[in-house]
Design a protein around this motif. Structure first.
Motif, PDB file in Angstrom:
ATOM      1  N   ASP A  56       0.502 -25.223   6.517  1.00  0.00           N
ATOM      2  CA  ASP A  56       0.934 -24.322   6.085  1.00  0.00           C
ATOM      3  C   ASP A  56       1.163 -22.976   6.751  1.00  0.00           C
ATOM      4  OD1 ASP A  56       0.148 -25.043   3.402  1.00  0.00           O
ATOM      5  OD2 ASP A  56      -1.610 -24.181   3.132  1.00  0.00           O
ATOM      6  N   GLN A  66       4.554 -10.802   3.369  1.00  0.00           N
ATOM      7  CA  GLN A  66       5.611  -9.967   2.158  1.00  0.00           C
ATOM      8  C   GLN A  66       4.101  -9.591   1.621  1.00  0.00           C
ATOM      9  OE1 GLN A  66       5.776 -12.975  -1.067  1.00  0.00           O
ATOM     10  NE2 GLN A  66       7.457 -14.078   0.709  1.00  0.00           N
ATOM     11  N   LEU A  72       3.492  -1.982   2.181  1.00  0.00           N
ATOM     12  CA  LEU A  72       3.682  -0.358   2.778  1.00  0.00           C
ATOM     13  C   LEU A  72       4.962  -0.131   1.571  1.00  0.00           C
ATOM     14  CD1 LEU A  72       6.187  -2.062   5.800  1.00  0.00           C
ATOM     15  CD2 LEU A  72       4.080  -0.686   6.081  1.00  0.00           C
ATOM     16  N   SER A  73       4.791  -0.733   0.734  1.00  0.00           N
ATOM     17  CA  SER A  73       5.646   0.558  -0.838  1.00  0.00           C
ATOM     18  C   SER A  73       4.496   0.942  -1.487  1.00  0.00           C
ATOM     19  CB  SER A  73       6.510  -1.337  -1.513  1.00  0.00           C
ATOM     20  OG  SER A  73       5.375  -1.989  -2.265  1.00  0.00           O
ATOM     21  N   TYR A  76       0.386   4.734  -0.656  1.00  0.00           N
ATOM     22  CA  TYR A  76       0.115   5.779  -1.018  1.00  0.00           C
ATOM     23  C   TYR A  76      -1.163   5.446  -2.060  1.00  0.00           C
ATOM     24  CZ  TYR A  76      -0.870  10.294  -4.054  1.00  0.00           C
ATOM     25  OH  TYR A  76      -0.945  10.959  -5.040  1.00  0.00           O
ATOM     26  N   LEU A 306       7.698   4.706   7.789  1.00  0.00           N
ATOM     27  CA  LEU A 306       7.895   4.114   6.359  1.00  0.00           C
ATOM     28  C   LEU A 306       8.629   4.828   5.747  1.00  0.00           C
ATOM     29  CD1 LEU A 306       5.907   2.975   5.055  1.00  0.00           C
ATOM     30  CD2 LEU A 306       5.788   4.962   3.743  1.00  0.00           C
ATOM     31  N   GLY A 307       9.911   5.568   6.378  1.00  0.00           N
ATOM     32  CA  GLY A 307      10.943   6.014   5.477  1.00  0.00           C
ATOM     33  C   GLY A 307      12.432   5.785   6.060  1.00  0.00           C
TER      34      GLY A 307
ATOM     35  N   ARG B  12       3.859   9.364   0.022  1.00  0.00           N
ATOM     36  CA  ARG B  12       4.598   8.938  -1.461  1.00  0.00           C
ATOM     37  C   ARG B  12       6.022   8.733  -1.279  1.00  0.00           C
ATOM     38  NH1 ARG B  12       1.966  10.964  -6.807  1.00  0.00           N
ATOM     39  NH2 ARG B  12       2.132  12.898  -5.997  1.00  0.00           N
ATOM     40  N   ASN B  14       7.748   8.217   1.447  1.00  0.00           N
ATOM     41  CA  ASN B  14       8.905   7.238   2.609  1.00  0.00           C
ATOM     42  C   ASN B  14       8.525   6.243   1.989  1.00  0.00           C
ATOM     43  OD1 ASN B  14       9.907   9.171   3.874  1.00  0.00           O
ATOM     44  ND2 ASN B  14       8.387   9.300   5.331  1.00  0.00           N
ATOM     45  N   GLN B  15       7.192   6.094   1.379  1.00  0.00           N
ATOM     46  CA  GLN B  15       7.447   4.255   0.894  1.00  0.00           C
ATOM     47  C   GLN B  15       8.264   3.885  -0.037  1.00  0.00           C
ATOM     48  OE1 GLN B  15       3.797   4.172  -0.773  1.00  0.00           O
ATOM     49  NE2 GLN B  15       3.770   4.935  -3.026  1.00  0.00           N
ATOM     50  N   PRO B  16       8.727   2.304   0.390  1.00  0.00           N
ATOM     51  CA  PRO B  16      10.058   1.709   0.350  1.00  0.00           C
ATOM     52  C   PRO B  16       9.700   1.676  -1.625  1.00  0.00           C
ATOM     53  CG  PRO B  16       8.908   0.521   1.214  1.00  0.00           C
ATOM     54  CD  PRO B  16       7.800   2.184   1.821  1.00  0.00           C
ATOM     55  N   GLY B  17      10.548   0.707  -2.394  1.00  0.00           N
ATOM     56  CA  GLY B  17      10.319  -0.179  -3.672  1.00  0.00           C
ATOM     57  C   GLY B  17       9.571  -1.006  -3.696  1.00  0.00           C
ATOM     58  N   VAL B  18       8.705  -1.002  -4.846  1.00  0.00           N
ATOM     59  CA  VAL B  18       7.412  -1.666  -4.912  1.00  0.00           C
ATOM     60  C   VAL B  18       8.144  -3.395  -4.427  1.00  0.00           C
ATOM     61  CG1 VAL B  18       5.707  -2.900  -6.539  1.00  0.00           C
ATOM     62  CG2 VAL B  18       6.562  -0.332  -6.353  1.00  0.00           C
ATOM     63  N   ALA B  19       7.224  -3.777  -4.221  1.00  0.00           N
ATOM     64  CA  ALA B  19       7.235  -5.243  -3.831  1.00  0.00           C
ATOM     65  C   ALA B  19       5.618  -5.882  -3.967  1.00  0.00           C
ATOM     66  CB  ALA B  19       7.427  -6.184  -2.127  1.00  0.00           C
ATOM     67  N   MET B  20       6.229  -6.943  -4.867  1.00  0.00           N
ATOM     68  CA  MET B  20       5.461  -8.263  -5.551  1.00  0.00           C
ATOM     69  C   MET B  20       3.674  -8.737  -4.397  1.00  0.00           C
ATOM     70  SD  MET B  20       5.837  -6.877  -8.572  1.00  0.00           S
ATOM     71  CE  MET B  20       4.584  -7.455  -9.104  1.00  0.00           C
ATOM     72  N   LEU B  21       3.263  -8.864  -4.997  1.00  0.00           N
ATOM     73  CA  LEU B  21       2.153  -9.604  -4.089  1.00  0.00           C
ATOM     74  C   LEU B  21       2.270 -11.093  -4.208  1.00  0.00           C
ATOM     75  CD1 LEU B  21      -1.412  -8.013  -4.521  1.00  0.00           C
ATOM     76  CD2 LEU B  21      -0.262  -7.979  -1.911  1.00  0.00           C
ATOM     77  N   PRO B  22       2.615 -11.455  -2.937  1.00  0.00           N
ATOM     78  CA  PRO B  22       2.605 -13.141  -3.065  1.00  0.00           C
ATOM     79  C   PRO B  22       1.414 -13.595  -3.854  1.00  0.00           C
ATOM     80  CG  PRO B  22       2.203 -12.824  -1.073  1.00  0.00           C
ATOM     81  CD  PRO B  22       2.157 -11.286  -1.644  1.00  0.00           C
ATOM     82  N   ASP B  23       1.449 -15.111  -4.868  1.00  0.00           N
ATOM     83  CA  ASP B  23       0.519 -16.155  -4.827  1.00  0.00           C
ATOM     84  C   ASP B  23      -0.761 -16.673  -3.536  1.00  0.00           C
ATOM     85  OD1 ASP B  23       0.822 -15.734  -7.687  1.00  0.00           O
ATOM     86  OD2 ASP B  23       2.407 -17.062  -8.038  1.00  0.00           O
ATOM     87  N   LEU B  24      -1.712 -16.698  -3.879  1.00  0.00           N
ATOM     88  CA  LEU B  24      -2.278 -17.587  -2.556  1.00  0.00           C
ATOM     89  C   LEU B  24      -2.719 -18.915  -2.792  1.00  0.00           C
ATOM     90  CD1 LEU B  24      -4.480 -14.456  -1.211  1.00  0.00           C
ATOM     91  CD2 LEU B  24      -2.437 -14.940  -0.384  1.00  0.00           C
ATOM     92  N   ASN B  25      -1.108 -19.385  -2.726  1.00  0.00           N
ATOM     93  CA  ASN B  25      -1.726 -21.484  -2.650  1.00  0.00           C
ATOM     94  C   ASN B  25      -1.705 -22.018  -1.569  1.00  0.00           C
ATOM     95  OD1 ASN B  25      -2.281 -20.890  -5.443  1.00  0.00           O
ATOM     96  ND2 ASN B  25      -0.400 -20.604  -5.847  1.00  0.00           N
ATOM     97  N   PHE B  26      -2.737 -22.220  -1.369  1.00  0.00           N
ATOM     98  CA  PHE B  26      -2.339 -23.133   0.051  1.00  0.00           C
ATOM     99  C   PHE B  26      -3.406 -24.624   0.135  1.00  0.00           C
ATOM    100  CE2 PHE B  26      -2.532 -19.106   1.684  1.00  0.00           C
ATOM    101  CZ  PHE B  26      -1.102 -18.616   1.950  1.00  0.00           C
TER     102      PHE B  26
END
Lengths: 471, 192
Positions: A56, A66, A72-73, A76, A306-307, B12, B14-26
């Motif tokens: 893996d 990810q 990072l996103s 806050y 971060l920006g 707050r 500067n942080q980029p748009g929300v990225a989702m958390l990945p699944d943890l299937n290994f």
């Protein structure tokens, strides 16, 4: 003075010698460079072996990247959650915008407890803040307890590698250093013997220090706990024998949930040294009964980075050092040539964000081969960022003088096909009939390498003769 | 504005748009899990011994530590070894030659054993003792850290640590030396 070592190198970094100058100095001792190169490549190979045992591996890297992106996103909220949970656990949380503020906070805690001798386990963040110097100037005796860090501390040097602080030292030199400082018999350079001497020397420090400072590898927003990884057990021993524990971390060390440690701890030691995990991975949640726990969160330019879409990914770094070990430039120029607490490829993209002028040379200390990005466990686009920093540095006017003139010359040649063709013919003629004009120390391409023989004709001529009619 | 507010407001902003958390299937495999654990632990300088009961375990412990200070937090061994008052100063544990502590479970992929503060007696003990023995049930070996954290879940320890092998360093010319600051040797007893 210890033979073979060049202490002026380190002192001169303060006067701002460039990476190229410092690397040239390191390269004067060819045997040492070859040895340094081989040692680090050996660690890179151990990393490969460890990585390939996990089916893996690539999925883990992608997952880690990810998770860090999510951090990072959402930093806050995660910082607030971490603060709240850490406080519930009994920790005091401090915030520092700058290294000075960080050092002041640490100093005020030390002063409050009237302590003068403290033990510290490895923390690149305190190196970034030059905390030892700050505290020592105020009468506090800071002992680095990681063996490699203690070695460079006794020698009055900074670490040359974030994971392997004295990778540039030979055992005979360490034997001499210990003989001078710890009283070991002269001429004994046996690693087993020297490690035992250091154990005894540092055990006394652990037994008598009331305050311990550690770094932080990962801080969990969900629980307010943090994880510190060592092989030696120095962080644990220091903390568990002290009345006060100060943990120093950058704000980017946050991860969302405890279960995510499973991803990062599988990657960290394998990437760093090829071990399946460090000997100790300690999860500090609540302080010992009666112990004070302080957590210092440092910004120092991180919130600004971060920006930046181009450069924010560097905040994903988990400080494994894999990019150092694989880098053909780092391996042959040594950590001190980067004149920054974090050397190597990752240091070269972190440093210009803090002081672009002072570190303008570092993004050029790379061949852009991309090996760093290939081994990075959190998939930071290191070589792309090196390239992007070059553009920013040139645009802002911070490029080194010689480079500027060369670039202007190249622009003139490359933008006109006629000049280009004539320049090529002229160059080949010079190399054939007047080789001393290029084979001399004034030509940077001639340093540490021989110039190639000039081809009889240009590719363009060869192509029009041989291939043009073959379609 | 103090530093906390300054940092948080900048984050707050500067942080980029929300990225989702990945699944943890290994992937993971429990085939030959005890052998795998043993191989990995031996490779990193530890030792593994299988025992079928407390008497056998005790006999194995004392062979190498006659007349030395042995400390344990395992009730089944207390009658044989004695008890310690852990309210005392942890510095007094410095002369412990062998600490025998229970682990919660072990991890096959890296040779690590998970242990939390309530099993340590004193939190300094696993690190200050000269030699360390950890005892787990043979069926408590998990394939990878992924399963390990599923097992840990949201359990409420104050200090938890993975210990994988003896304390070690390779800081001097990459030569591996066991016994840097912590335990010089580690044995994991697998109780059948």
């Amino acid at each position: 003075m210890i033979s073979g070592k060049n202490f002026e190198d380190v002192n001169e970094t303060k006067e701002h010698k460039s990476h190229a100058d410092l690397a040239e100095r390191f390269n004067r001792d060819e045997d040492r460079v070859n040895w340094h190169d081989k040692t680090l490549w050996f660690i890179r190979e151990k990393r490969d072996k460890a990585a390939w045992q996990l089916p893996d591996w690539e999925k883990l890297r992608e997952t880690a990247s990810q998770i860090k992106h999510n951090v990072l996103s959402n930093l806050y909220d995660y910082l607030l959650a971490f603060e709240k949970n850490a406080q519930t656990n009994g920790a005091t949380v401090h915030w520092a915008s700058t290294p000075e503020e960080h050092n002041q906070i640490v100093h005020s805690i030390i002063q409050k407890h009237g302590v003068t001798n403290i033990v510290k386990s490895k923390s690149m963040l305190t190196e970034e803040c030059h905390m030892n110097d700050y505290l020592q100037a105020r009468g506090i005796n800071v002992v680095d307890t990681d063996l490699g860090e203690r070695i460079v501390q006794l020698a009055g040097e900074p670490p040359s590698h974030i994971v392997l602080p004295c990778i540039h030292w030979k055992k005979e030199e360490i034997g001499e250093l210990f003989s001078e400082h710890l009283g070991t018999p002269k001429g004994n350079a046996d690693p087993q013997f020297l490690t035992a001497a250091a154990r005894q020397h540092l055990r006394e420090k652990f037994m008598t220090s009331k305050l311990a400072i550690t770094g932080v590898n990962f801080a969990v927003a969900e629980t307010g706990e943090f994880v510190v990884c060592t092989n030696e057990g120095n962080a644990d021993l220091g903390v568990q024998l002290a009345d006060v524990h100060i943990a120093c971390m950058g704000i980017e060390k946050i991860i969302p949930q405890r279960k995510h440690l499973g991803v990062f701890l599988r990657l960290l030691a394998r990437s760093a040294t090829g071990q399946p995990i460090t000997t100790y991975s300690s999860h500090f949640k609540k302080p010992r009964p009666g112990q004070e726990l302080h957590i210092v969160l440092l910004d120092n330019g991180r919130s600004e980075r971060l920006g930046s879409e181009d450069f924010r990914n560097a905040l994903k770094c988990i400080r494994c050092g894999a990019c150092f070990n694989t880098c053909p430039v780092y391996r042959r120029s040594g950590g001190h040539s980067y004149h920054n607490a974090v050397a190597g490829p990752i240091g070269s993209i972190l440093a210009p964000g803090l002081d672009m002028k002072h570190y303008a040379d570092l993004p050029f200390a790379s061949t852009l081969c991309g090996s760093c990005s290939n081994v990075c466990p959190v998939k930071i686009d290191i070589h792309d960022q090196l390239y992007k920093w070059r553009q920013v540095i040139v645009q802002q006017g911070y490029a080194p003088g010689g480079k500027k003139i060369a670039m202007q010359g190249m622009t003139a040649v490359l933008s006109d096909p006629n000049i280009f063709r004539r320049a090529g013919a002229f160059g080949r003629w010079i190399m054939r009939y007047l080789p001393f004009l290029v084979n001399n120390p004034l030509n940077p391409w001639y340093k540490q390498r021989n110039m190639p023989e000039a081809p009889a004709q240009s590719f363009r001529k060869w192509y029009s003769k041989n291939r043009k009619n073959h379609g | 504005m103090d530093s906390r507010e300054k940092i948080l407001s900048q984050v707050r902003k500067n942080q980029p748009g929300v990225a989702m958390l990945p699944d943890l299937n290994f992937s993971s495999s429990s085939d030959n899990i005890a052998e795998k654990f043993s191989t990995v632990l031996v490779n990193i300088g530890g030792a593994v011994l299988e025992v079928s009961g407390w008497d056998e375990l005790h006999a194995s412990l004392v062979t190498n530590f006659t007349n030395k200070r042995i400390v344990t937090t395992i009730p089944e061994l207390n009658q044989r070894i004695g008890t310690v008052d852990f309210r005392q100063d942890p510095h007094l544990l410095e002369n412990v030659a062998l600490a025998v502590l229970p682990g919660k479970f072990a991890v096959a992929e890296n040779g690590a054993v998970w242990i939390t503060d309530e099993m340590m007696g004193d939190r300094a003990l696993p690190f200050i003792c000269e030699n360390l023995a950890l005892v787990i049930r043979k069926q408590d070996i998990l394939p990878t850290l992924n399963e390990a954290y599923q097992q840990i879940g949201m359990s409420s320890y104050n200090l938890g640590t993975f210990i994988a092998g003896p304390s070690k360093t390779a800081d001097i010319e990459q030569s591996l030396v066991l016994g840097a600051h912590g335990a010089k040797s580690l044995v994991v007893y697998l109780m059948k």
